[in-house]
Design a protein around this motif. Structure first.
Motif: not given
Length: 304
Positions: A59-63, A82-88, A109-112, A149-154
């Motif tokens: 579904s998506c990517v984790a950096v 370049k690797v995938t069209a899936k969103p971060v 970005a929205p959704g990250v 940018i501090p985490p919004d998921l801790q």
């Protein structure tokens, strides 16, 4: 005129104006890593000295760590595209040090969602002003508050992130390399992304607790992993053998400092004498070893 138009077309082509894409390697299915060289962070390398990368799910990517500069963050984002069209969907910061977080703004970005240890936000707030004030002078990069940018998921103890048929198990560690270390385990490939909880070739850097770090390494070495990704150094495919040099360095520091404390030696004496036999084993020994001894001495002189 025709030749001129052809020449202009070449000069203005997308290829000739292509922006840099960070070089990454697929080290396990869907796991992409950029391995950095061992350098002191400076104006030549702009602080781009850590292993960083990303994991791709259905579904998506984790950096995992965004890099040592906004420019490296942008290059990493282009590598993802370049690797995938899936969103971060997640940017996971493994700890507070600038070489792991200065690329964050590239992914805002929205959704990250930004993810980190529950002590990371405090560490960012405490250290951020100093980091930002020195970035131009020391690293020749332009950063501001938007880059930290501090985490919004801790993560307080553990957390599971699902990337689509791919679960990542995040663990918040007690004080070790820092007091805000986070590791990432990919169940699909049996890959543990330890970040700066593990150093190879590059001398380990203590910014937390030597006792806590040794305790975490002793716990981790009881497990088996197919692949372990350090924050600095080569990939480890022979776990737990691959962590023994790192562990031995910390054990040597602790043992020699404890002997000197019993002998009534001063910090100054310890800094000049502890761990010198390890000099030839580690890159950047001169840059970090004395600080390691100082931090470890201050901790161990108060132990029971």
């Amino acid at each position: 005129m025709r030749l001129l138009l052809v020449w202009l077309g070449f000069c203005l082509s997308p290829v000739s104006w292509a922006l840099p894409v960070l070089q990454v390697a697929e080290v396990a299915p869907g796991v992409f890593v950029h391995i950095s060289a061992h350098h002191w962070p400076d104006r030549e390398n702009h602080g781009e000295i850590a292993n960083i990368g990303f994991i791709v799910g259905d579904s998506c990517v984790a950096v995992i760590d965004s890099g040592g500069s906004p420019q490296q963050g942008m290059a990493l984002r282009r590598a993802v595209k370049k690797v995938t069209a899936k969103p971060v969907c997640y940017v996971i910061n493994t700890h507070v040090h600038p070489d792991h977080i200065y690329g964050n703004s590239a992914f805002k970005a929205p959704g990250v969602r930004f993810v980190g240890h529950h002590k990371l936000a405090r560490a960012m707030a405490t250290r951020g002003p100093h980091y930002l004030s020195k970035a131009d002078e020391l690293l020749d990069i332009r950063v501001g508050p938007d880059n930290i940018i501090p985490p919004d998921l801790q993560v307080k103890e553990s957390m599971t992130l699902n990337l689509g048929n791919r679960e990542l198990q995040l663990t918040a560690h007690p004080s070790a390399h820092t007091d805000n270390d986070l590791s990432v385990y990919d169940k699909n490939t049996d890959t543990l992304w330890l970040a700066d909880l593990l150093f190879l070739e590059h001398i380990p850097v203590i910014d937390g607790s030597i006792r806590g770090w040794l305790k975490e390494l002793e716990r981790l070495e009881k497990n088996q992993y197919k692949l372990v990704i350090p924050g600095h150094g080569r990939l480890v495919r022979d776990w737990p053998a691959g962590l023994q040099a790192h562990k031995a360095y910390l054990e040597q520091l602790a043992a020699e400092i404890r002997i000197m404390l019993k002998q009534g030696k001063t910090l100054e004496y310890a800094v000049d004498h502890v761990g010198l036999s390890a000099r030839q084993l580690w890159r950047l020994f001169e840059e970090f070893h004395r600080k390691n001894v100082t931090i470890a001495f201050a901790e161990l002189e108060w132990e029971d």
